[in-house]
Design a protein around this motif. Structure first.
Motif, mmCIF file in Angstrom:
data_model
loop_
_atom_site.group_PDB
_atom_site.id
_atom_site.type_symbol
_atom_site.label_atom_id
_atom_site.label_comp_id
_atom_site.label_asym_id
_atom_site.label_seq_id
_atom_site.Cartn_x
_atom_site.Cartn_y
_atom_site.Cartn_z
ATOM 1 N N VAL A 440 0.782 -1.171 0.013
ATOM 2 C CA VAL A 440 0.055 0.153 -0.052
ATOM 3 C C VAL A 440 0.847 1.238 -0.044
ATOM 4 O O VAL A 440 0.534 2.335 -0.811
ATOM 5 C CB VAL A 440 -0.968 0.065 1.286
ATOM 6 C CG1 VAL A 440 -1.558 1.427 1.353
ATOM 7 C CG2 VAL A 440 -1.948 -1.092 0.950
ATOM 8 N N PHE A 441 1.841 1.283 0.689
ATOM 9 C CA PHE A 441 2.947 2.383 0.704
ATOM 10 C C PHE A 441 3.588 2.387 -0.642
ATOM 11 O O PHE A 441 3.767 3.727 -0.780
ATOM 12 C CB PHE A 441 4.053 2.164 1.810
ATOM 13 C CG PHE A 441 4.901 3.318 1.995
ATOM 14 C CD1 PHE A 441 4.502 4.610 2.744
ATOM 15 C CD2 PHE A 441 6.103 3.158 1.573
ATOM 16 C CE1 PHE A 441 5.388 5.582 2.942
ATOM 17 C CE2 PHE A 441 7.197 4.223 1.687
ATOM 18 C CZ PHE A 441 6.700 5.402 2.334
ATOM 19 N N TYR A 442 3.962 1.423 -1.152
ATOM 20 C CA TYR A 442 4.633 1.332 -2.316
ATOM 21 C C TYR A 442 3.668 1.973 -3.488
ATOM 22 O O TYR A 442 4.259 2.704 -4.335
ATOM 23 C CB TYR A 442 4.897 -0.247 -2.809
ATOM 24 C CG TYR A 442 5.399 -0.409 -4.080
ATOM 25 C CD1 TYR A 442 6.694 -0.364 -4.447
ATOM 26 C CD2 TYR A 442 4.605 -0.521 -5.344
ATOM 27 C CE1 TYR A 442 7.272 -0.697 -5.815
ATOM 28 C CE2 TYR A 442 5.127 -0.888 -6.464
ATOM 29 C CZ TYR A 442 6.416 -0.937 -6.780
ATOM 30 O OH TYR A 442 6.841 -1.107 -8.032
ATOM 31 N N ALA A 443 2.628 1.567 -3.772
ATOM 32 C CA ALA A 443 1.646 1.978 -4.647
ATOM 33 C C ALA A 443 0.885 3.374 -4.427
ATOM 34 O O ALA A 443 0.859 4.297 -5.302
ATOM 35 C CB ALA A 443 0.310 1.297 -4.548
ATOM 36 N N PHE A 444 0.814 4.022 -3.076
ATOM 37 C CA PHE A 444 0.194 5.272 -2.856
ATOM 38 C C PHE A 444 1.066 6.248 -2.625
ATOM 39 O O PHE A 444 0.784 7.464 -2.763
ATOM 40 C CB PHE A 444 -0.745 5.000 -1.561
ATOM 41 C CG PHE A 444 -2.017 4.584 -2.112
ATOM 42 C CD1 PHE A 444 -3.021 5.336 -2.605
ATOM 43 C CD2 PHE A 444 -2.190 3.141 -1.639
ATOM 44 C CE1 PHE A 444 -4.363 4.670 -2.739
ATOM 45 C CE2 PHE A 444 -3.520 2.774 -1.852
ATOM 46 C CZ PHE A 444 -4.570 3.272 -2.469
ATOM 47 N N HIS A 445 2.366 6.114 -2.240
ATOM 48 C CA HIS A 445 3.296 7.105 -1.689
ATOM 49 C C HIS A 445 4.523 7.167 -2.281
ATOM 50 O O HIS A 445 5.326 8.115 -2.255
ATOM 51 C CB HIS A 445 3.537 6.993 -0.015
ATOM 52 C CG HIS A 445 2.276 7.124 0.674
ATOM 53 N ND1 HIS A 445 1.752 8.192 1.195
ATOM 54 C CD2 HIS A 445 1.506 6.207 1.454
ATOM 55 C CE1 HIS A 445 0.648 7.927 1.743
ATOM 56 N NE2 HIS A 445 0.684 6.729 1.971
#
Length: 688
Positions: A440-445
């Protein structure tokens, strides 16, 4: 620029290998008073690497000065690579030819072939090696021909390890090529080519193969990664004096570093050159342009949210449905989802295996306090005549036989089921949850350039055997050290379990992070996500309400594949007497007992298997392998069940029920015998 990136990623990989090489020495000395810390040992190891006297290979059983490191390791590396190259060449070539031939087979012939491939994928490499040894022994006893010779210092064995090692890439690549060719034949350009009068063979050779080659290349890397881990075990089973043999004989930081560097370097440059050849870096420019647009939109979105008034925020808070935030809601939803999947017979059968096996193991442990029956000497009813000594064959005194010490194999399998299955599921769950969280951090941030850099860095992990890394890190943790009066562990039982779970989890989390991160990015490109963003949906809302329902089935499938991988690592470590929770060693000058597992988990019995065991006729030891096969096959049934439920959900009927087929035949007969009216047509359409 490409050359700079190539060298940078390679140096980062070598730095990672350098940091890993010191872990065995650090873990083994951690319990000693006044022992240096990790970074102190790392700095000292870095200084020693510049000293010529450090690059000396010295066998631990020898008191001699040793030999130059590369004079020992380079021939071993060449020998190992010869076996690996032969296995990959045979496996991929046969898979390619079989896939080409299967493209011309009818569907009713392909269906059983796919089922056979699913079964073969559930058979671990150790089981294949053991069955081949059983076949070799049978042929030798029947015809006097030694089919598979075992290697020695004077003679090198090629046939047996290459044939055994080639089965994994053959089955995996054949299955992948078969599926990709089928999907490619459904595309529009194939239909257009057929309409132009081009036959199927020319379409397959000139178009289909060319289009699936880039995708096949990505699958090759994963297959080779698994094959490298299998080679670590195959060399041990067939007594191959390759890299594995010399690494185990001199388990020092410099030997670990040289071994991993020799494996990493050729595969890294080979696949990077193929990457450049396929021109896959061209997609970076598109991702960069797309990323700049997203950053501008994201900045604009933040400004819009900043303009929200206090009244609107209070209105949003009041509109929250507290019942939906109940802590029991995820649990209830999970039960509902589990109940829906239980309607699929494959999922239900696989799930029942785990439920029954774990429940029976827990009940047995509670009621018997983990008691294992043992019979040293088996006498007749009169107590005088000796009928047998351990290991006892099945039926008397144990239905499933016993081990060398007379302990019941069945009792050990039952007691160890809860440790093997529960902790394998738990480690797989931690891998997936960790990958999902960081994904999630990889895709959003993270920006596109950072994502590309991280993906390339994580891709380097494919060039290091996972089982070998696990062995290097877990060896000083699971194996007790000899203190002069006996064997003592450096860590407590709880610490050993937690450390093993942490190491086996953290080794794969980077891979699951990139994999799930790319899946989340794929869903973020859908149009309904843009609509949800325009309506003011937060990132948490987008993920929980829109993204997770789409990737949920894929996450479940990934959980199943990770469980199978954890079981394979348990098997591989069991070959080297490294058992989950620790290996119990006994010190007795008059005759010590063999290494035993402290938890009776299934890999603790794997060490009993071997060529001498099968050659002596103790075939009941194959029950140990049968337990692993059943667990892996049950998980594959769960994975297949999840896929089929998802196909039905999106409207793809994988198999028409028998009742529907009978109803369709009956309606067809009625249509043929009666005129079609409007009411009849509506009735048939409603029943379909």
């Amino acid at each position: 620029m490409k050359i700079v990136r190539l060298i940078t990623y390679y140096l980062l990989g070598m730095i990672s290998i350098f940091c890993v090489s010191i872990f065995p020495q650090y873990f083994s000395t951690r319990g000693i008073s006044d022992s240096p810390g990790y970074f102190e040992q790392l700095i000292a190891f870095g200084k020693d690497m510049f000293k010529p006297e450090s690059w000396v290979y010295k066998m631990e059983v020898s008191k001699a000065g040793g030999a130059p490191m590369m004079e020992i390791m380079w021939p071993a590396f060449v020998y190992s690579m010869e076996i690996l190259a032969g296995a990959l060449l045979i496996g991929f070539s046969v898979a390619f030819l079989l896939a080409l031939g299967s493209a011309f087979l009818p569907a009713f012939v392909l269906r059983p072939i796919k089922k056979v491939l699913d079964v073969l994928e559930s058979v671990p490499d150790l089981i294949v090696a053991t069955l081949l040894q059983v076949l070799s022994i049978f042929i030798f006893k029947k015809f006097g021909v030694d089919l598979f010779s075992v290697a020695s210092f004077k003679e090198k064995a090629y046939f047996a390890p290459i044939v055994t090692l080639a089965i994994l890439p053959l089955v995996s690549m054949f299955k992948i090529l078969l599926l990709m060719i089928e999907e490619e034949f459904l595309k529009v350009y194939v239909t257009f080519a057929k309409s132009k009068g081009i036959n199927k063979f020319n379409i397959l050779v000139k178009h289909v193969i060319k289009n699936i080659m880039p995708i096949s290349f990505h699958h090759m890397k994963i297959i080779i990664w698994g094959t490298l881990s299998s080679q670590f075990i195959i060399e041990r089973v067939f007594n191959v004096h390759g890299l594995t043999h010399y690494l185990l004989d001199n388990f020092q930081p410099i030997t670990v570093f040289v071994t991993l560097a020799l494996i990493f370097s050729p595969f890294y440059f080979l696949f990077q050159l193929i990457d450049f050849w396929l021109k896959e870096d061209q997609s970076l420019s598109y991702e960069k342009r797309r990323g700049s647009v997203w950053q501008k939109w994201h900045f604009h979105n933040i400004l819009e949210w900043a303009k929200l008034s206090l009244e609107n925020v209070l209105f949003l808070i009041k509109s929250i449905n507290l019942r939906k935030l109940s802590p029991f809601r995820p649990f209830i939803s999970s039960l509902f989802l589990f109940g829906r999947h239980m309607k699929n017979w494959k999922f239900a059968l696989g799930a029942l295996f785990f439920i029954v096996a774990i429940s029976y193991s827990l009940i047995y442990s509670v009621t018997t306090d983990n008691h294992v029956d043992q019979v040293r000497l088996h006498y007749s009813e009169d107590g005088v005549k000796l009928l047998g000594a351990p290991p006892h064959a099945p039926t008397k005194p144990f239905f499933f036989g016993s081990d060398k010490l007379g302990f019941s194999l069945f009792d050990q399998l039952v007691i160890g089921a809860k440790y093997t299955l529960i902790f394998a599921l738990l480690i797989a769950l931690l891998r997936v949850l960790g990958g999902l969280l960081f994904g999630v951090f990889y895709a959003f941030h993270l920006g596109p350039r950072t994502q590309h850099w991280l993906g390339k860095l994580v891709d380097s992990i494919h060039f290091l055997p996972l089982s070998l890394i696990a062995y290097i890190l877990l060896a000083p943790i699971l194996m007790p050290a000899f203190t002069g009066f006996g064997y003592e562990f450096t860590y407590t039982f709880t610490e050993r379990i937690l450390l093993e779970m942490f190491i086996l989890t953290i080794l794969v989390v980077p891979l699951t992070t990139v994999l799930l991160g790319k899946e989340i990015k794929r869903v973020l490109d859908y149009e309904f996500i843009a609509s949800a963003r325009a309506l003011g949906g937060s990132k948490f809302h987008l993920f929980w309400r829109h993204i997770f329902p789409h990737i949920g089935p894929r996450v479940t499938i990934l959980l199943g594949t990770q469980f199978i991988q954890v079981l394979l690592i348990f098997i591989h470590l069991g070959i080297f007497k490294f058992f989950f929770g620790g290996t119990k060693l006994s010190y007795d000058p008059m005759g010590a007992d063999p290494p035993m597992s402290m938890t009776h988990e299934w890999s603790g019995l794997i060490g009993e298997l071997g060529r001498t065991t099968i050659a002596s006729g103790r075939y009941w030891y194959l029950w140990i392998l049968a337990a692993f096969i059943l667990a892996i096959f049950a998980m594959q049934l769960i994975i297949q069940g999840v896929k089929e439920v998802q196909q039905v959900k999106v409207g793809v009927l994988y198999k028409a029920p028998r009742v529907r087929k009978q109803r369709a035949k009956k309606q067809a007969k009625e249509v043929q015998s009666a005129p079609i009216t409007k009411e009849c047509f509506n009735t048939i359409e409603r029943n379909m």
